[in-house]
Design a protein around this motif. Structure first.
Motif, PDB file in Angstrom:
ATOM      1  N   LEU A 150     -58.620  22.603  -9.925  1.00  0.00           N
ATOM      2  CA  LEU A 150     -57.426  21.788 -10.073  1.00  0.00           C
ATOM      3  C   LEU A 150     -56.546  22.333 -11.186  1.00  0.00           C
ATOM      4  O   LEU A 150     -56.993  22.529 -12.314  1.00  0.00           O
ATOM      5  CB  LEU A 150     -57.819  20.338 -10.366  1.00  0.00           C
ATOM      6  N   ILE A 151     -55.269  22.542 -10.871  1.00  0.00           N
ATOM      7  CA  ILE A 151     -54.314  23.060 -11.857  1.00  0.00           C
ATOM      8  C   ILE A 151     -53.587  21.885 -12.521  1.00  0.00           C
ATOM      9  O   ILE A 151     -53.623  21.720 -13.734  1.00  0.00           O
ATOM     10  CB  ILE A 151     -53.295  24.004 -11.196  1.00  0.00           C
ATOM     11  N   TYR A 152     -52.903  21.117 -11.720  1.00  0.00           N
ATOM     12  CA  TYR A 152     -52.170  19.939 -12.171  1.00  0.00           C
ATOM     13  C   TYR A 152     -52.246  18.891 -11.065  1.00  0.00           C
ATOM     14  O   TYR A 152     -52.451  19.211  -9.905  1.00  0.00           O
ATOM     15  CB  TYR A 152     -50.689  20.269 -12.402  1.00  0.00           C
ATOM     16  N   TYR A 153     -52.045  17.656 -11.458  1.00  0.00           N
ATOM     17  CA  TYR A 153     -51.911  16.618 -10.463  1.00  0.00           C
ATOM     18  C   TYR A 153     -50.873  15.597 -10.909  1.00  0.00           C
ATOM     19  O   TYR A 153     -50.504  15.530 -12.093  1.00  0.00           O
ATOM     20  CB  TYR A 153     -53.261  15.939 -10.169  1.00  0.00           C
ATOM     21  N   SER A 154     -50.415  14.824  -9.938  1.00  0.00           N
ATOM     22  CA  SER A 154     -49.428  13.778 -10.193  1.00  0.00           C
ATOM     23  C   SER A 154     -49.951  12.508  -9.544  1.00  0.00           C
ATOM     24  O   SER A 154     -49.995  12.396  -8.328  1.00  0.00           O
ATOM     25  CB  SER A 154     -48.079  14.167  -9.592  1.00  0.00           C
ATOM     26  N   ALA A 155     -50.373  11.577 -10.380  1.00  0.00           N
ATOM     27  CA  ALA A 155     -50.953  10.340  -9.861  1.00  0.00           C
ATOM     28  C   ALA A 155     -49.914   9.498  -9.126  1.00  0.00           C
ATOM     29  O   ALA A 155     -50.231   8.793  -8.167  1.00  0.00           O
ATOM     30  CB  ALA A 155     -51.582   9.534 -10.985  1.00  0.00           C
ATOM     31  N   SER A 156     -48.689   9.576  -9.581  1.00  0.00           N
ATOM     32  CA  SER A 156     -47.612   8.830  -8.937  1.00  0.00           C
ATOM     33  C   SER A 156     -46.296   9.494  -9.294  1.00  0.00           C
ATOM     34  O   SER A 156     -46.234  10.333 -10.205  1.00  0.00           O
ATOM     35  CB  SER A 156     -47.623   7.372  -9.380  1.00  0.00           C
ATOM     36  N   GLU A 157     -45.264   9.110  -8.597  1.00  0.00           N
ATOM     37  CA  GLU A 157     -43.948   9.678  -8.862  1.00  0.00           C
ATOM     38  C   GLU A 157     -43.584   9.463 -10.328  1.00  0.00           C
ATOM     39  O   GLU A 157     -43.726   8.366 -10.860  1.00  0.00           O
ATOM     40  CB  GLU A 157     -42.919   8.996  -7.961  1.00  0.00           C
ATOM     41  N   LEU A 204     -40.774  16.021  -8.040  1.00  0.00           N
ATOM     42  CA  LEU A 204     -39.347  15.857  -7.797  1.00  0.00           C
ATOM     43  C   LEU A 204     -39.022  14.469  -7.252  1.00  0.00           C
ATOM     44  O   LEU A 204     -37.994  13.878  -7.581  1.00  0.00           O
ATOM     45  CB  LEU A 204     -38.873  16.937  -6.825  1.00  0.00           C
ATOM     46  N   ASN A 205     -39.853  13.968  -6.413  1.00  0.00           N
ATOM     47  CA  ASN A 205     -39.742  12.633  -5.821  1.00  0.00           C
ATOM     48  C   ASN A 205     -41.106  12.320  -5.219  1.00  0.00           C
ATOM     49  O   ASN A 205     -42.072  13.072  -5.434  1.00  0.00           O
ATOM     50  CB  ASN A 205     -38.626  12.592  -4.770  1.00  0.00           C
ATOM     51  N   LYS A 206     -41.216  11.265  -4.462  1.00  0.00           N
ATOM     52  CA  LYS A 206     -42.528  10.900  -3.944  1.00  0.00           C
ATOM     53  C   LYS A 206     -43.063  11.945  -2.968  1.00  0.00           C
ATOM     54  O   LYS A 206     -44.249  12.164  -2.850  1.00  0.00           O
ATOM     55  CB  LYS A 206     -42.467   9.534  -3.257  1.00  0.00           C
ATOM     56  N   ARG A 207     -42.160  12.640  -2.277  1.00  0.00           N
ATOM     57  CA  ARG A 207     -42.567  13.585  -1.252  1.00  0.00           C
ATOM     58  C   ARG A 207     -42.912  14.963  -1.797  1.00  0.00           C
ATOM     59  O   ARG A 207     -43.740  15.654  -1.220  1.00  0.00           O
ATOM     60  CB  ARG A 207     -41.432  13.757  -0.229  1.00  0.00           C
ATOM     61  N   GLU A 208     -42.260  15.376  -2.872  1.00  0.00           N
ATOM     62  CA  GLU A 208     -42.315  16.775  -3.261  1.00  0.00           C
ATOM     63  C   GLU A 208     -42.954  17.007  -4.629  1.00  0.00           C
ATOM     64  O   GLU A 208     -42.674  16.287  -5.601  1.00  0.00           O
ATOM     65  CB  GLU A 208     -40.899  17.358  -3.254  1.00  0.00           C
ATOM     66  N   PHE A 209     -43.763  18.060  -4.698  1.00  0.00           N
ATOM     67  CA  PHE A 209     -44.465  18.411  -5.936  1.00  0.00           C
ATOM     68  C   PHE A 209     -44.467  19.930  -6.018  1.00  0.00           C
ATOM     69  O   PHE A 209     -45.092  20.594  -5.198  1.00  0.00           O
ATOM     70  CB  PHE A 209     -45.891  17.857  -5.873  1.00  0.00           C
ATOM     71  N   SER A 210     -43.766  20.482  -6.992  1.00  0.00           N
ATOM     72  CA  SER A 210     -43.643  21.936  -7.075  1.00  0.00           C
ATOM     73  C   SER A 210     -44.468  22.502  -8.215  1.00  0.00           C
ATOM     74  O   SER A 210     -44.709  21.835  -9.227  1.00  0.00           O
ATOM     75  CB  SER A 210     -42.176  22.339  -7.239  1.00  0.00           C
ATOM     76  N   SER A 222     -62.354   7.060  -8.447  1.00  0.00           N
ATOM     77  CA  SER A 222     -60.923   6.920  -8.672  1.00  0.00           C
ATOM     78  C   SER A 222     -60.694   6.276 -10.030  1.00  0.00           C
ATOM     79  O   SER A 222     -61.518   5.534 -10.527  1.00  0.00           O
ATOM     80  CB  SER A 222     -60.288   6.062  -7.583  1.00  0.00           C
ATOM     81  N   GLY A 223     -59.621   6.584 -10.614  1.00  0.00           N
ATOM     82  CA  GLY A 223     -59.307   5.971 -11.895  1.00  0.00           C
ATOM     83  C   GLY A 223     -57.848   6.140 -12.204  1.00  0.00           C
ATOM     84  O   GLY A 223     -57.272   7.189 -11.974  1.00  0.00           O
ATOM     85  N   ALA A 224     -57.231   5.127 -12.698  1.00  0.00           N
ATOM     86  CA  ALA A 224     -55.828   5.196 -13.094  1.00  0.00           C
ATOM     87  C   ALA A 224     -54.939   5.685 -11.968  1.00  0.00           C
ATOM     88  O   ALA A 224     -53.962   6.385 -12.205  1.00  0.00           O
ATOM     89  CB  ALA A 224     -55.675   6.081 -14.326  1.00  0.00           C
ATOM     90  N   GLY A 225     -55.304   5.364 -10.759  1.00  0.00           N
ATOM     91  CA  GLY A 225     -54.452   5.707  -9.635  1.00  0.00           C
ATOM     92  C   GLY A 225     -54.577   7.119  -9.142  1.00  0.00           C
ATOM     93  O   GLY A 225     -53.823   7.534  -8.270  1.00  0.00           O
ATOM     94  N   SER A 226     -55.498   7.870  -9.671  1.00  0.00           N
ATOM     95  CA  SER A 226     -55.660   9.240  -9.186  1.00  0.00           C
ATOM     96  C   SER A 226     -57.115   9.499  -8.890  1.00  0.00           C
ATOM     97  O   SER A 226     -57.988   8.756  -9.306  1.00  0.00           O
ATOM     98  CB  SER A 226     -55.161  10.250 -10.212  1.00  0.00           C
ATOM     99  N   TYR A 227     -57.388  10.525  -8.162  1.00  0.00           N
ATOM    100  CA  TYR A 227     -58.747  10.826  -7.746  1.00  0.00           C
ATOM    101  C   TYR A 227     -58.942  12.323  -7.881  1.00  0.00           C
ATOM    102  O   TYR A 227     -58.550  13.082  -7.006  1.00  0.00           O
ATOM    103  CB  TYR A 227     -58.952  10.366  -6.315  1.00  0.00           C
ATOM    104  N   GLN A 228     -59.495  12.735  -8.997  1.00  0.00           N
ATOM    105  CA  GLN A 228     -59.717  14.154  -9.224  1.00  0.00           C
ATOM    106  C   GLN A 228     -60.962  14.592  -8.478  1.00  0.00           C
ATOM    107  O   GLN A 228     -61.973  13.905  -8.498  1.00  0.00           O
ATOM    108  CB  GLN A 228     -59.873  14.438 -10.716  1.00  0.00           C
TER     109      GLN A 228
END
Lengths: 112, 112
Positions: free
Chosen positions: A45-52, A69-75, B93-99
């Motif tokens: 895992l490099i990075y993650y985005s739990a929510s927008e 960028l928005n809910k759909r896109e993650f660059s 799961s935790g804090a809305g994400s699932y690593q």
């Protein structure tokens, strides 16, 4: 319903060049992820985005930046590519609560 | 995140049942066990997920003993198209994400 899409499919860079890997999902998922997979290895895992609007570092974040960028896109951006970043990059998304992750087809990156 | 141990590779003939066992001695109370399948040049694909006892779907069965320190993925009557790498993961799961933490997986080769 395309699921998770990634562009480009393949890219060759010279050391020091920059580029952005694009990922989009049409499943209305909250969480998105970037992984890299080196030959014969599992995904890291490099990075993650739990929510927008939120992003967090994963196991191997050095040398990368991300933008939700928005809910759909993650660059995923490589500011100054290095040969050690030669890998296959996968984007994934999930609703976020112990749900299965859906993966894109991957981007194969070669840094010379 | 709990660490998992699984065999590096397995061979099976077509039509046989294949059982892949995964050890996760330090699994936490809230952790679920999830298996993914990955074909060459593709992203991982969810197969099955469980917490305890037995889970079955159209693709596979997952057996989890009472102590949850291991799990076994069972693939009935494998075919050549089941040749892939299979990953066992445990996590919460935790804090809305699932690593997810991917190991090297088990490379299954189905022989005609």
């Amino acid at each position: 319903n395309a699921g998770v899409t990634q562009t480009p499919k393949f890219q060759v860079l010279k050391t020091g060049q920059s580029m952005t890997l694009q990922c989009a999902q049409d499943m209305n998922h909250n969480s998105m992820y970037w992984y890299r997979q080196d030959p014969g290895m599992g995904l890291r895992l490099i990075y993650y985005s739990a929510s927008e609007g939120t992003t967090d570092k994963g196991e191997v974040p050095n040398g990368y930046n991300v933008s939700r960028l928005n809910k759909r896109e993650f660059s995923l951006r490589l500011e100054s590519a290095a040969p050690s970043q030669t890998s296959v990059y996968f984007c994934a998304s999930t609703t976020g609560t112990r749900q299965t992750q859906y993966f894109g087809p991957g981007t194969r990156l070669l840094v010379l | 995140l709990a660490k998992t141990t699984q065999p590096i590779s397995m061979d099976s003939y077509e039509g046989q049942e294949v059982n892949i066992t995964c050890s996760h001695n330090n699994i936490a109370t809230n952790d679920y066990i999830t298996w993914y399948q990955q074909f060459p040049s593709q992203g991982p694909r969810f197969i099955i997920q469980g917490y305890k006892t037995k889970v079955t779907n159209e693709v596979a069965s997952l057996f989890i003993p009472a102590d949850r320190k291991s799990s076994t993925l069972s693939l009935p009557r494998v075919s050549l198209s089941d040749t892939a790498v299979y990953y066992c993961l445990v996590g919460d799961s935790g804090a809305g994400s699932y690593q997810l933490t991917f190991g090297k997986g088990t490379k299954l080769s189905v022989i005609p």
